[in-house]
Design an enzyme around this catalytic site. Structure first.
Site, PDB file in Angstrom:
ATOM      1  CG  ASP A  35      -1.692   1.220   1.442  1.00  0.00           C
ATOM      2  OD1 ASP A  35      -2.376   1.637   0.485  1.00  0.00           O
ATOM      3  OD2 ASP A  35      -1.652   1.784   2.544  1.00  0.00           O
ATOM      4  CG  PHE A  36       1.818   5.440  -2.102  1.00  0.00           C
ATOM      5  CD1 PHE A  36       3.133   5.228  -2.473  1.00  0.00           C
ATOM      6  CD2 PHE A  36       1.368   6.746  -1.949  1.00  0.00           C
ATOM      7  CE1 PHE A  36       3.994   6.293  -2.672  1.00  0.00           C
ATOM      8  CE2 PHE A  36       2.207   7.820  -2.143  1.00  0.00           C
ATOM      9  CZ  PHE A  36       3.532   7.596  -2.518  1.00  0.00           C
ATOM     10  CG  ASP A  37      -1.849   7.609   0.032  1.00  0.00           C
ATOM     11  OD1 ASP A  37      -1.291   8.710  -0.014  1.00  0.00           O
ATOM     12  OD2 ASP A  37      -2.358   7.056  -0.965  1.00  0.00           O
ATOM     13  CG  ASP A 217      -2.390   2.871   6.331  1.00  0.00           C
ATOM     14  OD1 ASP A 217      -2.394   2.599   5.107  1.00  0.00           O
ATOM     15  OD2 ASP A 217      -2.920   3.892   6.806  1.00  0.00           O
TER      16      ASP A 217
END
Length: 273
Positions: A35-37, A217
């Site tokens: 995941d990125f953000d 997250d």
């Protein structure tokens, strides 16, 4: 799981996680899907301004350059947005819109929406825009097969929660067949159903079933963590409930995981030559 006291060998990592990273580094083929953000990049008010922490970005580029190692980004963002903020080489696979969009290569992009999907999304957005515009700080992020209502910049938890309740109720009354997903400070409406787990399955199949590291997250990352199998490694970033066996506190700690994986995989590659 709670983060255990740091080990003497690596004061930034839980000893059990450090050992799991080292085991994964020896896999014959490895997919690092992230995941990125909130995982690689700290959360920011302006999504277009998000960037991976320099240490995480450097570690991913180094891992991408290693043999039998694939780096991929898996996000709720659209592919266009993910490519813009991700800063990765064009050949890095991307999964966007929670699995609806998949870019395996620059010349192999699987679209998310049909014209019928786009029309359903357009009509719902027309219904919800007045509700969103009435709440200062709230805004709509358009995606190929849906859109997200963001409340991160809304002042007051009660105002944000009231808006989420209102748009969910209006959407249910207008088009009950839509897929609805909740995330941190966001609710998303999509014309078709897919999850990050679906996207991760596509990547694994296309790459010939490598071992997988997935980290995320948000609530939607649990779909990907839930499809991991024996020999994989799942990591939750932050304190939210999770099915993952391991946890780190924040993107800075996740960057340290990637640095350790980079070093261990380099060593593994060198010893098998």
């Amino acid at each position: 799981m709670a983060v255990d006291p740091a080990s003497e060998n690596d004061p930034d990592l839980d000893p059990a996680l450090a050992a799991a990273v080292d085991r994964l580094a020896a896999a014959p083929a490895l997919l690092i899907a992230l995941d990125f953000d909130g995982t690689l990049a700290p959360e920011v008010d302006d999504p277009a301004a998000a960037r991976a922490l320099p240490a995480a970005h450097a570690a991913l580029l180094a891992l991408h350059a290693l043999p039998a190692t694939t780096v991929a980004l898996v996000s709720g963002r659209s592919l266009e947005s993910l490519a813009a903020v991700g800063g990765m080489p064009d050949e890095v696979p991307l999964v966007g819109s929670h699995g609806l969009e998949v870019r395996l290569r620059p010349d192999d992009v699987r679209p998310a929406a049909t014209p019928q999907d786009a029309e359903r999304v357009r009509l719902l957005r027309l219904r919800l825009e007045p509700l969103v515009s009435a709440v200062p700080g709230a805004w709509i992020e358009q995606k190929p097969a849906g859109f997200a209502v963001h409340t991160r910049r809304v002042e007051g938890a009660e105002a944000a929660a009231s808006l989420i309740d209102a748009v969910r109720a209006e959407a249910a009354a207008h088009d009950a067949g839509l897929t609805v997903r909740d995330g941190k400070n966001v609710v998303e409406f999509a014309a078709r159903d897919a999850t990050k787990g679906d996207g991760l399955r596509v990547l694994r199949a296309e790459l010939g079933s490598p071992a997988v590291l997935f980290a995320g997250d948000d609530v939607t990352d649990e779909d990907a963590l839930g499809v991991l199998v024996e020999g994989d490694l799942g990591i939750k970033v932050g304190a939210a409930p999770t099915v993952a066996a391991h946890r780190v506190a924040d993107p800075r700690a996740m960057a340290r995981v990637l640095e350790r994986l980079r070093d261990a995989r380099r060593e593994s590659a060198a010893t098998t030559r």
